[in-house]
Design an enzyme around this catalytic site. Structure first.
Site, PDB file in Angstrom:
ATOM      1  N   GLY A  20       0.769  -1.247   0.000  1.00 26.53           N
ATOM      2  CA  GLY A  20       0.000   0.000   0.000  1.00 26.53           C
ATOM      3  C   GLY A  20       0.797   1.291   0.000  1.00 26.53           C
ATOM      4  O   GLY A  20       1.728   1.486  -0.795  1.00 26.53           O
ATOM      5  N   ASP A  67       7.818  -6.321  14.179  1.00 29.04           N
ATOM      6  CA  ASP A  67       6.471  -5.850  14.488  1.00 29.04           C
ATOM      7  C   ASP A  67       6.610  -4.556  15.299  1.00 29.04           C
ATOM      8  O   ASP A  67       7.288  -4.543  16.339  1.00 29.04           O
ATOM      9  CB  ASP A  67       5.774  -6.948  15.319  1.00 29.04           C
ATOM     10  CG  ASP A  67       4.297  -6.689  15.500  1.00 29.04           C
ATOM     11  OD1 ASP A  67       3.915  -5.519  15.705  1.00 29.04           O
ATOM     12  OD2 ASP A  67       3.535  -7.664  15.447  1.00 29.04           O
ATOM     13  N   SER A 144      -5.570   9.853   9.149  1.00 28.54           N
ATOM     14  CA  SER A 144      -6.713   9.415   8.330  1.00 28.54           C
ATOM     15  C   SER A 144      -7.834  10.434   8.468  1.00 28.54           C
ATOM     16  O   SER A 144      -7.885  11.180   9.457  1.00 28.54           O
ATOM     17  CB  SER A 144      -7.205   8.059   8.834  1.00 28.54           C
ATOM     18  OG  SER A 144      -8.428   7.703   8.226  1.00 28.54           O
ATOM     19  N   TYR A 157     -10.832   2.232  15.665  1.00 30.21           N
ATOM     20  CA  TYR A 157      -9.967   2.715  14.582  1.00 30.21           C
ATOM     21  C   TYR A 157      -9.949   4.251  14.570  1.00 30.21           C
ATOM     22  O   TYR A 157      -8.873   4.868  14.540  1.00 30.21           O
ATOM     23  CB  TYR A 157     -10.411   2.168  13.214  1.00 30.21           C
ATOM     24  CG  TYR A 157      -9.492   2.647  12.103  1.00 30.21           C
ATOM     25  CD1 TYR A 157      -8.172   2.197  12.021  1.00 30.21           C
ATOM     26  CD2 TYR A 157      -9.926   3.583  11.159  1.00 30.21           C
ATOM     27  CE1 TYR A 157      -7.311   2.663  11.027  1.00 30.21           C
ATOM     28  CE2 TYR A 157      -9.075   4.047  10.158  1.00 30.21           C
ATOM     29  CZ  TYR A 157      -7.767   3.589  10.094  1.00 30.21           C
ATOM     30  OH  TYR A 157      -6.912   4.048   9.124  1.00 30.21           O
ATOM     31  N   PRO A 187      -5.508  10.676   4.761  1.00 29.25           N
ATOM     32  CA  PRO A 187      -6.316  10.349   3.584  1.00 29.25           C
ATOM     33  C   PRO A 187      -7.687   9.770   3.930  1.00 29.25           C
ATOM     34  O   PRO A 187      -7.900   9.220   5.006  1.00 29.25           O
ATOM     35  CB  PRO A 187      -5.483   9.266   2.864  1.00 29.25           C
ATOM     36  CG  PRO A 187      -4.253   9.051   3.683  1.00 29.25           C
ATOM     37  CD  PRO A 187      -4.479   9.658   5.026  1.00 29.25           C
ATOM     38  N   GLY A 188      -8.588   9.872   2.931  1.00 28.00           N
ATOM     39  CA  GLY A 188      -9.844   9.115   2.960  1.00 28.00           C
ATOM     40  C   GLY A 188      -9.592   7.765   2.318  1.00 28.00           C
ATOM     41  O   GLY A 188      -8.508   7.195   2.483  1.00 28.00           O
ATOM     42  N   THR A 192      -5.965  -0.192  -1.137  1.00 27.01           N
ATOM     43  CA  THR A 192      -4.743  -0.938  -0.778  1.00 27.01           C
ATOM     44  C   THR A 192      -5.204  -2.266  -0.175  1.00 27.01           C
ATOM     45  O   THR A 192      -6.351  -2.651  -0.347  1.00 27.01           O
ATOM     46  CB  THR A 192      -3.936  -0.158   0.292  1.00 27.01           C
ATOM     47  OG1 THR A 192      -4.771  -0.039   1.459  1.00 27.01           O
ATOM     48  CG2 THR A 192      -3.525   1.224  -0.162  1.00 27.01           C
ATOM     49  N   GLU A 193      -4.325  -2.895   0.603  1.00 25.85           N
ATOM     50  CA  GLU A 193      -4.744  -4.127   1.302  1.00 25.85           C
ATOM     51  C   GLU A 193      -5.524  -3.810   2.583  1.00 25.85           C
ATOM     52  O   GLU A 193      -5.923  -4.706   3.327  1.00 25.85           O
ATOM     53  CB  GLU A 193      -3.506  -4.972   1.631  1.00 25.85           C
ATOM     54  CG  GLU A 193      -2.825  -5.500   0.386  1.00 25.85           C
ATOM     55  CD  GLU A 193      -1.504  -6.216   0.662  1.00 25.85           C
ATOM     56  OE1 GLU A 193      -1.218  -6.560   1.831  1.00 25.85           O
ATOM     57  OE2 GLU A 193      -0.746  -6.433  -0.301  1.00 25.85           O
TER      58      GLU A 193
HETATM   59  P1  NDP Z   1      -1.906  -1.895   3.810  1.00 20.60           P
HETATM   60  O1  NDP Z   1      -2.627  -2.957   4.573  1.00 20.60           O
HETATM   61  O2  NDP Z   1      -1.838  -2.013   2.336  1.00 20.60           O
HETATM   62  O3  NDP Z   1      -0.438  -1.702   4.400  1.00 20.60           O
HETATM   63  C1  NDP Z   1      -0.211  -1.666   5.786  1.00 20.60           C
HETATM   64  C2  NDP Z   1       1.271  -1.759   6.077  1.00 20.60           C
HETATM   65  O4  NDP Z   1       1.449  -1.677   7.513  1.00 20.60           O
HETATM   66  C3  NDP Z   1       1.878  -3.065   5.627  1.00 20.60           C
HETATM   67  O5  NDP Z   1       3.139  -2.817   5.056  1.00 20.60           O
HETATM   68  C4  NDP Z   1       2.044  -3.861   6.913  1.00 20.60           C
HETATM   69  O6  NDP Z   1       3.201  -4.676   6.823  1.00 20.60           O
HETATM   70  C5  NDP Z   1       2.276  -2.741   7.933  1.00 20.60           C
HETATM   71  N1  NDP Z   1       1.934  -3.164   9.283  1.00 20.60           N
HETATM   72  C6  NDP Z   1       0.708  -3.414   9.778  1.00 20.60           C
HETATM   73  N2  NDP Z   1       0.780  -3.826  11.051  1.00 20.60           N
HETATM   74  C7  NDP Z   1       2.109  -3.833  11.365  1.00 20.60           C
HETATM   75  C8  NDP Z   1       2.836  -4.165  12.535  1.00 20.60           C
HETATM   76  N3  NDP Z   1       2.218  -4.574  13.644  1.00 20.60           N
HETATM   77  N4  NDP Z   1       4.189  -4.064  12.511  1.00 20.60           N
HETATM   78  C9  NDP Z   1       4.814  -3.656  11.384  1.00 20.60           C
HETATM   79  N5  NDP Z   1       4.182  -3.316  10.261  1.00 20.60           N
HETATM   80  C10 NDP Z   1       2.840  -3.421  10.244  1.00 20.60           C
HETATM   81  O7  NDP Z   1      -2.662  -0.533   4.229  1.00 20.60           O
HETATM   82  P2  NDP Z   1      -2.431   0.995   3.805  1.00 20.60           P
HETATM   83  O8  NDP Z   1      -1.248   1.152   2.959  1.00 20.60           O
HETATM   84  O9  NDP Z   1      -3.729   1.499   3.314  1.00 20.60           O
HETATM   85  O10 NDP Z   1      -2.201   1.627   5.249  1.00 20.60           O
HETATM   86  C11 NDP Z   1      -1.063   2.399   5.593  1.00 20.60           C
HETATM   87  C12 NDP Z   1      -1.481   3.448   6.610  1.00 20.60           C
HETATM   88  O11 NDP Z   1      -2.432   4.323   6.010  1.00 20.60           O
HETATM   89  C13 NDP Z   1      -2.166   2.901   7.866  1.00 20.60           C
HETATM   90  O12 NDP Z   1      -1.680   3.614   8.979  1.00 20.60           O
HETATM   91  C14 NDP Z   1      -3.631   3.190   7.634  1.00 20.60           C
HETATM   92  O13 NDP Z   1      -4.340   3.317   8.840  1.00 20.60           O
HETATM   93  C15 NDP Z   1      -3.534   4.492   6.880  1.00 20.60           C
HETATM   94  N6  NDP Z   1      -4.694   4.874   6.086  1.00 20.60           N
HETATM   95  C16 NDP Z   1      -5.187   4.026   5.128  1.00 20.60           C
HETATM   96  C17 NDP Z   1      -6.292   4.414   4.400  1.00 20.60           C
HETATM   97  C18 NDP Z   1      -6.942   3.512   3.383  1.00 20.60           C
HETATM   98  O14 NDP Z   1      -8.118   3.749   3.029  1.00 20.60           O
HETATM   99  N7  NDP Z   1      -6.243   2.525   2.849  1.00 20.60           N
HETATM  100  C19 NDP Z   1      -6.906   5.735   4.576  1.00 20.60           C
HETATM  101  C20 NDP Z   1      -6.297   6.524   5.606  1.00 20.60           C
HETATM  102  C21 NDP Z   1      -5.225   6.111   6.304  1.00 20.60           C
HETATM  103  P3  NDP Z   1       3.323  -6.202   7.316  1.00 20.60           P
HETATM  104  O15 NDP Z   1       1.940  -6.800   7.252  1.00 20.60           O
HETATM  105  O16 NDP Z   1       4.300  -6.814   6.384  1.00 20.60           O
HETATM  106  O17 NDP Z   1       3.834  -6.072   8.705  1.00 20.60           O
HETATM  107  C1  8X3 Z   2      -8.982   4.611   6.408  1.00 23.46           C
HETATM  108  C2  8X3 Z   2     -10.124   5.368   5.805  1.00 23.46           C
HETATM  109  O1  8X3 Z   2     -12.573   5.902   6.015  1.00 23.46           O
HETATM  110  O2  8X3 Z   2     -11.934   3.556   6.131  1.00 23.46           O
HETATM  111  O3  8X3 Z   2      -8.341   5.346   7.376  1.00 23.46           O
HETATM  112  O4  8X3 Z   2     -11.496   5.032   7.962  1.00 23.46           O
HETATM  113  S1  8X3 Z   2     -11.581   4.928   6.525  1.00 23.46           S
END
Ligand code: NDP
Ligand code: 8X3
Length: 260
Positions: A20, A67, A144, A157, A187-188, A192-193
Site C-alpha cells: 500500500g 512488528d 486518516s 480505529y 487520507p480518505g 490498498t490491502e
Molecule cells: P496496507 O494494509 O496495504 O499496508 C499496511 C502496512 O502496515 C503493511 O506494510 C504492513 O506490513 C504494515 N503493518 C501493519 N501492522 C504492522 C505491525 N504490527 N508491525 C509492522 N508493520 C505493520 O494498508 P495501507 O497502505 O492502506 O495503510 C497504511 C497506513 O495508512 C495505515 O496507517 C492506515 O491506517 C492508513 N490509512 C489508510 C487508508 C486507506 O483507506 N487505505 C486511509 C487513511 C489512512 P506487514 O503486514 O508486512 O507487517
Molecule cells: C482509512 C479510511 O474511512 O476507512 O483510514 O477510515 S476509513
C-alpha cells in the site's frame, strides 16, 4: 546508476513498506534519490522490494522485519541503523474489524491500539532522540479522515487515528524551537490491502468498499508525502486531509461510474 533526485543522500525510514501507501512511498522516494530503511513484518516482500529499488534507482536500501508493537524490536532497528535518519514515515497501521462497540472483538481493539498508537510512539521515541541530538529531521505520521471524523463501527480505529492527530500536534510542540519538522497526512479511501486486513481476509467485502467509486491510489498519497518533505526547510505542513473526488466524508461515498 547515479540518482540526482531531490532527496539524494537523505535516509528515510518507512514503517509498513511491504504494501500500500508505505510501498508506494518507498518507490517515489527512491526515484528522488533517497536511501531507504524499509520495515514491515513480511520479510520476503521487503527483500523483493529492496532488490527492485536498488536495481531501478541505484540507491542504498536497508530492510528490517519486525512488528512495531514490539518496543525492543523497534529500538533494535533504530540502534542498528548506522546512518542518521533524516525522515521518519510512521505509516504501519491497520483497521481490524468494523463492529459496534458492544460486540467488537477485544483482539481487534488491541491490534489497532498497539499498532496505530503504541507502534507509532515507539518508533517516534527512538528516532526523535537522534533527530534532537542532530537538531535535524522530519517526522511524518499517516493519520486518516478517521482521525478527524467518527463513523459507526469505527470507535477504536477512529480513536487511534484521532490519537495520531493529537500525537502529531503534541510532538510538534515537544520539538518546538528545534529544526525538526512534524507533519501528518490524513487520507480518505485509498485502495490498498487495508480493507482486506480490516475484514480479516474477506475479499468480497473488501472489494465492495472500492466498488463503483474511484478511491485514491497509494501513489496519490505517496505524492503528497513527497510534497510534504520537499518543502523548504522552514515550511512545516501540519496535516493534509485528502479525499477522493467521490468521497465527501467518512460515510458519504458517491457510487457511480467515474469518468474523467
Ligand atoms: P496496507 O494494509 O496495504 O499496508 C499496511 C502496512 O502496515 C503493511 O506494510 C504492513 O506490513 C504494515 N503493518 C501493519 N501492522 C504492522 C505491525 N504490527 N508491525 C509492522 N508493520 C505493520 O494498508 P495501507 O497502505 O492502506 O495503510 C497504511 C497506513 O495508512 C495505515 O496507517 C492506515 O491506517 C492508513 N490509512 C489508510 C487508508 C486507506 O483507506 N487505505 C486511509 C487513511 C489512512 P506487514 O503486514 O508486512 O507487517
Ligand atoms: C482509512 C479510511 O474511512 O476507512 O483510514 O477510515 S476509513
Amino acid at each position: 546508476m547515479m540518482n540526482k533526485g531531490r532527496l539524494k543522500d537523505r535516509w528515510v525510514l518507512i514503517t509498513g513498506a511491504t504494501a500500500g501507501i508505505g510501498k508506494a512511498t518507498a518507490r517515489i522516494m527512491a526515484q528522488e534519490g533517497a536511501n531507504l530503511i524499509l520495515t514491515g513484518r513480511r520479510s520476503k516482500r521487503l527483500e523483493e522490494l529492496k532488490e527492485s529499488l536498488i536495481e531501478q534507482a541505484g540507491i542504498q536500501v536497508e530492510i528490517h522485519d519486525f512488528d512495531v508493537r514490539d518496543r525492543e524490536s523497534c529500538k533494535r532497528c533504530v540502534d542498528s541503523v548506522a546512518h542518521p535518519i533524516d525522515i521518519l514515515i510512521n505509516n504501519a497501521g491497520l483497521a481490524s474489524g468494523k463492529d459496534p462497540i458492544d460486540s467488537a472483538d477485544f483482539e481487534d481493539w488491541d491490534k489497532m491500539i498497539d499498532t496505530n498508537i503504541k507502534g507509532l510512539l515507539n518508533m517516534t521515541r527512538f528516532v526523535a532522540e537522534g533527530m534532537r541530538s542532530r537538531n535535524k529531521g522530519h517526522i511524518i505520521n499517516i493519520g486518516s479522515i478517521a482521525g478527524h471524523e467518527a463513523y459507526p463501527g469505527g470507535s477504536v480505529y477512529c480513536g487511534t487515528k484521532h490519537a495520531v492527530d493529537a500525537i502529531t500536534k503534541a510532538t510538534k510542540m515537544d520539538l518546538h524551537g528545534t529544526n525538526i519538522r512534524v507533519s501528518s497526512v490524513s487520507p480518505g479511501l485509498v485502495e490498498t490491502e487495508f480493507s482486506e486486513v480490516r475484514f480479516h481476509g474477506d475479499k468480497e467485502t473488501a472489494e465492495s468498499v472500492y466498488q463503483d467509486t474511484k478511491a485514491l491510489t497509494a501513489e496519490d498519497v505517496a505524492e503528497i508525502i513527497l510534497f510534504t518533505v520537499t518543502r523548504p526547510a522552514h515550511v512545516n505542513i501540519m496535516d493534509t486531509i485528502v479525499l477522493p473526488l467521490y468521497q465527501s466524508s467518512s460515510t458519504m461515498v458517491h457510487r457511480d461510474k467515474y469518468e474523467e
